[in-house]
Design an enzyme around this catalytic site. Structure first.
Site, short mmCIF file in Angstrom:
data_model
loop_
_atom_site.label_atom_id
_atom_site.label_comp_id
_atom_site.label_asym_id
_atom_site.label_seq_id
_atom_site.Cartn_x
_atom_site.Cartn_y
_atom_site.Cartn_z
N GLU A 1 1.06 -1.15 -0.02
CA GLU A 1 0.06 0.00 -0.09
C GLU A 1 0.68 1.16 0.02
O GLU A 1 1.71 1.41 1.13
CB GLU A 1 -0.95 0.00 1.30
CG GLU A 1 -1.73 1.22 1.28
CD GLU A 1 -2.81 1.43 2.68
OE1 GLU A 1 -2.67 0.47 3.11
OE2 GLU A 1 -3.55 2.19 2.52
N ARG B 1 5.65 -12.53 9.82
CA ARG B 1 6.16 -11.36 9.36
C ARG B 1 7.58 -11.31 10.08
O ARG B 1 7.88 -12.07 11.07
CB ARG B 1 5.51 -10.26 10.17
CG ARG B 1 3.94 -9.95 9.72
CD ARG B 1 3.51 -8.92 10.73
NE ARG B 1 3.77 -7.52 10.32
CZ ARG B 1 3.33 -6.98 9.30
NH1 ARG B 1 2.14 -7.27 8.80
NH2 ARG B 1 3.34 -5.78 9.02
N LYS C 1 3.85 0.59 9.88
CA LYS C 1 3.86 1.90 9.17
C LYS C 1 3.44 3.07 10.01
O LYS C 1 3.70 4.08 9.74
CB LYS C 1 3.00 1.64 7.99
CG LYS C 1 4.13 1.22 6.76
CD LYS C 1 3.54 1.40 5.52
CE LYS C 1 3.36 0.09 4.73
NZ LYS C 1 2.47 0.19 3.53
P1 ATP Z 1 0.98 -2.11 8.03
O1 ATP Z 1 2.39 -1.87 8.78
O2 ATP Z 1 0.23 -0.75 8.00
O3 ATP Z 1 0.12 -3.17 8.58
P2 ATP Z 1 1.89 -3.57 5.92
O4 ATP Z 1 3.25 -3.78 6.67
O5 ATP Z 1 0.82 -4.65 5.89
O6 ATP Z 1 1.27 -2.46 6.58
P3 ATP Z 1 1.81 -3.37 3.15
O7 ATP Z 1 2.23 -2.15 2.29
O8 ATP Z 1 0.35 -3.83 3.12
O9 ATP Z 1 2.21 -2.94 4.50
O10 ATP Z 1 2.50 -4.66 2.90
C1 ATP Z 1 2.97 -5.08 1.63
C2 ATP Z 1 3.45 -6.58 1.94
O11 ATP Z 1 4.44 -6.62 2.39
C3 ATP Z 1 2.21 -7.45 2.34
O12 ATP Z 1 2.03 -8.67 1.52
C4 ATP Z 1 2.62 -7.58 3.58
O13 ATP Z 1 2.08 -8.84 4.11
C5 ATP Z 1 4.20 -7.74 3.39
N1 ATP Z 1 4.79 -7.22 4.82
C6 ATP Z 1 4.60 -6.14 5.47
N2 ATP Z 1 5.32 -6.12 6.54
C7 ATP Z 1 6.12 -7.39 6.57
C8 ATP Z 1 6.81 -8.00 7.52
N3 ATP Z 1 7.30 -7.21 8.52
N4 ATP Z 1 7.56 -9.04 7.10
C9 ATP Z 1 7.29 -9.76 6.11
N5 ATP Z 1 6.26 -9.12 5.18
C10 ATP Z 1 5.81 -8.03 5.45
MG MG Z 2 -1.29 -4.03 4.64
#
Ligand code: ATP
Ligand code: MG
Length: 558
Positions: A36, A262, A272
């Site tokens: 996003e 994650r 974020k």
């Molecule tokens: P927020 O922190 O607001 O929840 P988000 O980390 O989900 O946001 P996105 O932009 O939706 O942010 O993430 C894009 C992709 O990266 C998604 O498929 C998400 O699952 C993956 N992703 C995000 N954070 C992690 C993480 N800490 N480890 C592994 N994958 C991640």
């Molecule tokens: Mg997300």
């Protein structure tokens, strides 16, 4: 780390292997990375990027970059551009670039389709009422009084939602599934909400309604022919909804959602929302502050793409939640730069040395290898003359036992140059040492002195040709390993996370450094010239990492 090691298998690759063996998806493997654009990418995203693009590369498949841009209030083009730059910098090329907003027309048609099937309805309950009607983990929800509206009425209201007739929050479109489902995600989830007057970075003011993530994501995957939709574990409970939408709609395929854990990293935060607050409240100097766990911050700090890919390889992909030690990340960059970074000398805390027996006005050119183990990387020239700088921590008037560096009356080797002896210590009015008068042994260049052993070796810079620079020493952003656990994470910021040394002296060969270029400052660590450096201005060097893991221990030098 010039040659990357093959990615080890993991449970997702095993699923893909089995799918291929069973002849599923016509032998195709198609993934996507769906950020996003509401912030910069962080090291957790790098894990997901390496997973999705890595699979596409290894299976000769495809991987799309898709912006999940369904929330115009939080997203913007700066974030879109930074994400593209970071994915490319990590070394990956997307097969195609899409925006979920590319599908807004089709998503709207699919919603009409659901309404016509009697599987979606316009609800007039407000957000608070919807929450109350939803029930809890132990208690079934209640049907909304608007749940049994006719198809005609729903179609009419939904079209008028898009026409901008209703206020934000006054109505939503919901899927009609099961208010008593044990899975709360299936209790008539919202699929469209009103955002009248929002300006979207791709579609402007064309839309008054915006689709929700769960509805958008599965359909976008299906429209792109994604075979394996990889996401993090918090979406496990959403998978039945992902499948439900695709089962109701006439989509080209039904991708398989697979969840993995994650990445969490010690001494930092990764959400974020929190990263956004650190930037907007001024706790750090922007998204690319070298202390941030963002890809932009780590690049500015001196991390290389190869080191981040290697980190992703080492941590692997599992379903187990865990928190990785910062040391794992730091080892990756240390090992990479140990191989590739040219060696240079830089004096971070200068103390003047005058060689009384070196003739005034004379100077000579010495040379030193760029890399002690790699003669093929050549040599650089060092100038040497009567006045030098050494680091003030390499001299002690009253040394503890075992101190091998310079002491009054003692000798030390200047790295790549001569042995010197300290003859006189000069102090200012407060007793602070401000200069050392030394003598050098002209017969010690490249060879040991006659009849005595000199153990210590220190780095130095010749005063006349030294480049003055600022050096920024970074440390952990937080002073505790898990700043997310309990209390306000902002109270746990490490006040010493940045220490700036404004007058440092660098050897002349560094005049040719390019912004972003990495070096080993001998005996100090790995540093890079700040990428914002403008030629002709005083250089700023960022410390990427120390030579050894020194966190929590007294720094060992010598
Ligand atoms: P927020 O922190 O607001 O929840 P988000 O980390 O989900 O946001 P996105 O932009 O939706 O942010 O993430 C894009 C992709 O990266 C998604 O498929 C998400 O699952 C993956 N992703 C995000 N954070 C992690 C993480 N800490 N480890 C592994 N994958 C991640
Ligand atoms: Mg997300």
């Amino acid at each position: 780390m010039t040659e990357e090691v093959k990615t080890p298998t993991n449970f997702i690759r095993q699923i893909i292997d089995a799918d291929l063996a069973a002849g599923k998806n016509n032998g195709k493997v198609a993934t996507r990375f769906p950020p996003e654009p509401n912030g910069y990418l962080h090291i957790g995203h790098a894990k997901s990027i390496c997973l999705n693009f890595g699979i596409a590369l290894d299976y000769h498949g495809s991987c799309n970059l898709r912006f999940d841009d369904t929330n115009p209030h939080k997203e913007n083009l700066e974030f879109v551009e930074s994400i593209k730059k970071d994915v490319e910098w990590l070394g990956f090329t997307w097969t195609a670039l899409y925006y979920a907003s590319d599908y807004f027309d089709r998503l709207y048609q699919f919603a009409i389709d659901l309404i016509k099937q009697g599987k979606a309805y316009v609800d007039d309950l407000n957000a608070e009422e919807i929450r109350q009607y939803r029930g809890t983990l132990t208690e079934a929800g209640k049907n909304s009084p608007y749940r049994d509206r006719s198809v005609e009425e729903n179609l009419d209201l939904f079209q008028r939602m898009q026409a901008g007739e209703f206020e934000d929050g006054s109505r939503v479109l919901r899927a009609k599934i099961d208010m008593a489902s044990p899975n709360i995600n299936l209790r008539d989830p919202t699929i469209y909400r009103i955002r009248r007057g929002a300006v979207h970075h791709q579609t402007g003011t064309e839309w008054s309604i915006y689709p929700m993530y769960d509805y958008t994501h599965c359909i976008s995957d299906a429209l792109e022919g994604i075979t394996h939709s990889l996401c993090t574990l918090e979406f496990e409970d959403h998978r039945p909804l992902y499948d439900w939408f695709l089962d109701q709609l006439d989509v080209p395929c039904h991708p398989q959602q697979i969840e993995f854990s994650r990445l969490n990293l010690e001494y930092t935060v990764m959400s974020k929302r929190k990263l956004t607050e650190l930037v907007s409240e001024g706790h750090v100097d922007g998204w690319d502050d070298p202390r941030m766990p963002t890809i932009a911050g780590m690049r500015r700090r001196g991390y290389t793409p190869a080191s981040l890919r290697e980190f992703a390889r080492r941590i692997g992909i599992t379903k187990a939640d865990n928190t990785v030690e910062m040391g794992v990340l730091e080892d990756c960059i240390r090992e990479d730069l140990n191989e590739s970074a040219p060696r240079r000398m830089a004096v971070l805390n200068p103390l003047k040395v005058v060689l009384s027996n070196y003739p005034e006005g004379r100077s000579e050119q010495l040379s030193a290898p760029n890399h002690p183990q790699k003669p093929e990387l050549g040599e650089r020239e060092l100038s040497f003359s009567r006045e030098l700088y050494i680091d003030e921590t390499d001299f002690m008037e009253d040394p503890p036992k075992g101190f091998k560096r310079l002491v009054p009356g003692g000798e030390v080797r200047l790295r790549n140059a001569y042995v010197i002896r300290c003859d006189e210590v000069i102090k200012d009015g407060h007793g602070k040492v401000i200069e050392l008068r030394c003598s050098y042994d002209a017969d010690t260049l490249g060879k040991n002195p006659e009849g005595r052993k000199v153990k210590g070796v220190i780095h130095w810079v010749e005063a006349g040709h030294a480049i003055e620079a600022e050096v920024r020493l970074y440390d952990r952003l937080f002073s505790v390993a898990s700043p997310d656990k309990g209390g306000d994470y902002r109270d746990l910021l490490n006040p010493e996370s940045l220490r700036s040394l404004s007058i440092c002296y660098l050897e002349p060969a560094l005049a040719e450094a390019e912004p972003g270029q990495q070096f080993q400052f001998e005996r100090e660590g790995y540093f890079c010239l700040d990428e914002m450096h403008v030629h002709g201005q005083k250089p700023v060097y960022n410390r990427t990492v120390t030579l050894r893991d020194t966190w929590g221990r007294a720094e060992q030098k010598g």
